[in-house]
Enzyme design. Structure first.
Site, PDB file in Angstrom:
ATOM      1  CD  GLU A 131      19.080  40.254  -3.593  1.00 36.66           C
ATOM      2  OE1 GLU A 131      19.116  41.473  -3.834  1.00 36.66           O
ATOM      3  OE2 GLU A 131      19.898  39.438  -4.088  1.00 36.66           O
ATOM      4  CG  HIS A 170      15.540  41.241  -6.796  1.00 37.71           C
ATOM      5  ND1 HIS A 170      16.120  40.530  -5.775  1.00 37.71           N
ATOM      6  CD2 HIS A 170      16.393  41.163  -7.845  1.00 37.71           C
ATOM      7  CE1 HIS A 170      17.284  40.055  -6.196  1.00 37.71           C
ATOM      8  NE2 HIS A 170      17.470  40.427  -7.438  1.00 37.71           N
ATOM      9  CD  GLU A 193      16.910  38.195 -11.066  1.00 39.49           C
ATOM     10  OE1 GLU A 193      17.911  38.591 -11.661  1.00 39.49           O
ATOM     11  OE2 GLU A 193      16.582  38.599  -9.940  1.00 39.49           O
ATOM     12  N   GLY A 211      23.563  35.513  -6.813  1.00 43.56           N
ATOM     13  CA  GLY A 211      24.691  35.851  -5.954  1.00 43.56           C
ATOM     14  C   GLY A 211      25.420  34.635  -5.395  1.00 43.56           C
ATOM     15  CG  ASN A 270      19.534  44.644  -9.032  1.00 43.67           C
ATOM     16  OD1 ASN A 270      19.608  45.678  -8.382  1.00 43.67           O
ATOM     17  ND2 ASN A 270      18.918  43.561  -8.591  1.00 43.67           N
ATOM     18  CE  LYS A 327      21.304  41.830  -6.672  1.00 44.36           C
ATOM     19  NZ  LYS A 327      21.393  40.431  -6.329  1.00 44.36           N
ATOM     20  CB  SER A 336      25.578  33.379 -10.789  1.00 47.85           C
ATOM     21  OG  SER A 336      25.399  33.486  -9.394  1.00 47.85           O
TER      22      SER A 336
HETATM   23  P1  PGA Z   1      23.622  38.184  -9.444  1.00 49.42           P
HETATM   24  O1  PGA Z   1      22.240  38.918  -9.133  1.00 49.42           O
HETATM   25  O2  PGA Z   1      23.938  38.431 -10.897  1.00 49.42           O
HETATM   26  O3  PGA Z   1      24.625  38.806  -8.514  1.00 49.42           O
HETATM   27  O4  PGA Z   1      23.418  36.729  -9.160  1.00 49.42           O
HETATM   28  C1  PGA Z   1      21.206  38.948 -10.072  1.00 49.42           C
HETATM   29  C2  PGA Z   1      20.029  39.699  -9.489  1.00 49.42           C
HETATM   30  O5  PGA Z   1      19.775  39.549  -8.294  1.00 49.42           O
HETATM   31  O6  PGA Z   1      19.329  40.464 -10.182  1.00 49.42           O
END
Ligand code: PGA
Length: 248
Positions: A96, A94, A166, A172, A9, A11, A211
């Site tokens: 976010e 997601h 998630e 993140g 992803n 982003k 992460s």
């Molecule tokens: P990350 O993000 O691996 O940077 O923690 C995962 C995601 O948001 O899909």
């Protein structure tokens, strides 16, 4: 046996030039390890990355999809538009999107249905915040996130969908769920689906995200209910993304 899947992803990162390099780097390092691999790229780069991926085993995905078929919905991108560029997957729900852009359980369910209507596989993200975990709300939050989709699409729709667990506190932040913490929730999700349809539960891919890195992927992927990963930060570097893929 379920086939594993690793999805990057990207982003809102990169430029067209850096995205091309990243895609080419991943393609160059692809090995046949019996697992599927995909990248979910910014909408505006889909046409170009789609060309680069053509004929390779790296699949393409979007990071979201509109909740309506078409019409006066400024700024939205429809599932039909995504399918013009060979999108195999679309992430929906997601955290976010839920946190910063107001996506609700209901609108996520609508996006899920829109994707499927164009034969795009939705990657439905579910997961709890730290506060919810501390208040023992994890399973209730996930129930509500799954139920919204089941109510609108029906359980059968999960035969062509992917779920990504998630935990919001792990995205993140560098704080990965332990293998056991992740497995516990993955198992819970699979049982939740199994209570409605055992065949679908046995078949559905449930990815871990939050992460995930080359040094923790192997342990996570070894868990019986973890079928791969949804990778954010570590998918922006071809070498680390490929290492995660090879950890399957
Ligand atoms: P990350 O993000 O691996 O940077 O923690 C995962 C995601 O948001 O899909």
């Amino acid at each position: 046996m379920r086939r594993s899947l690793v999805v990057g992803n990207w982003k809102m990162n990169g430029t067209l030039a850096s995205s091309e390099l990243l895609a080419k780097g991943i393609i160059a390092g692809l090995s046949d390890n019996n697992a599927d691999i995909a990248v979910c790229v910014p909408y505006i780069y889909l046409p170009r990355i789609s060309e680069l991926l053509n004929g390779t085993s790296l699949s393409l995905g979007a990071q979201n999809v509109g909740d309506k078929v078409s019409g006066a919905f400024t700024g939205e991108i429809s599932a039909a538009m995504l399918s013009e560029f060979n999108c195999k997957y679309a992430i929906v729900g997601h955290s976010e999107r839920r946190t910063y852009y107001g996506d609700t359980n209901v609108s996520v369910a609508e996006r899920f249905c829109q994707a499927q209507q164009q034969n795009i596989i939705p990657v439905l993200c579910v997961g709890e915040t730290l506060e919810q975990r501390e208040q023992d709300q994890t399973f209730a939050v996930i129930d509500a996130q799954l139920d919204a989709v089941i109510n609108l699409a029906g359980i059968a729709a999960f035969s062509t969908a992917v779920i990504a667990y998630e935990p919001v506190w792990a995205i993140g932040t560098g704080k990965t769920a332990t293998d056991e913490q992740a497995q516990e929730v993955h198992h819970y999700i699979r049982q939740f689906i199994a209570a409605k349809d055992q065949t679908i539960a046995d078949k559905i891919q449930i990815l871990y995200g939050g992460s995930a890195k080359p040094d923790n992927a192997k342990g996570l992927f070894a868990m019986p209910d973890i079928d791969g990963g949804l990778i954010g930060g570590a998918s922006l570097d071809a070498e680390s993304f490929l290492k995660i893929y090879q950890s399957i």
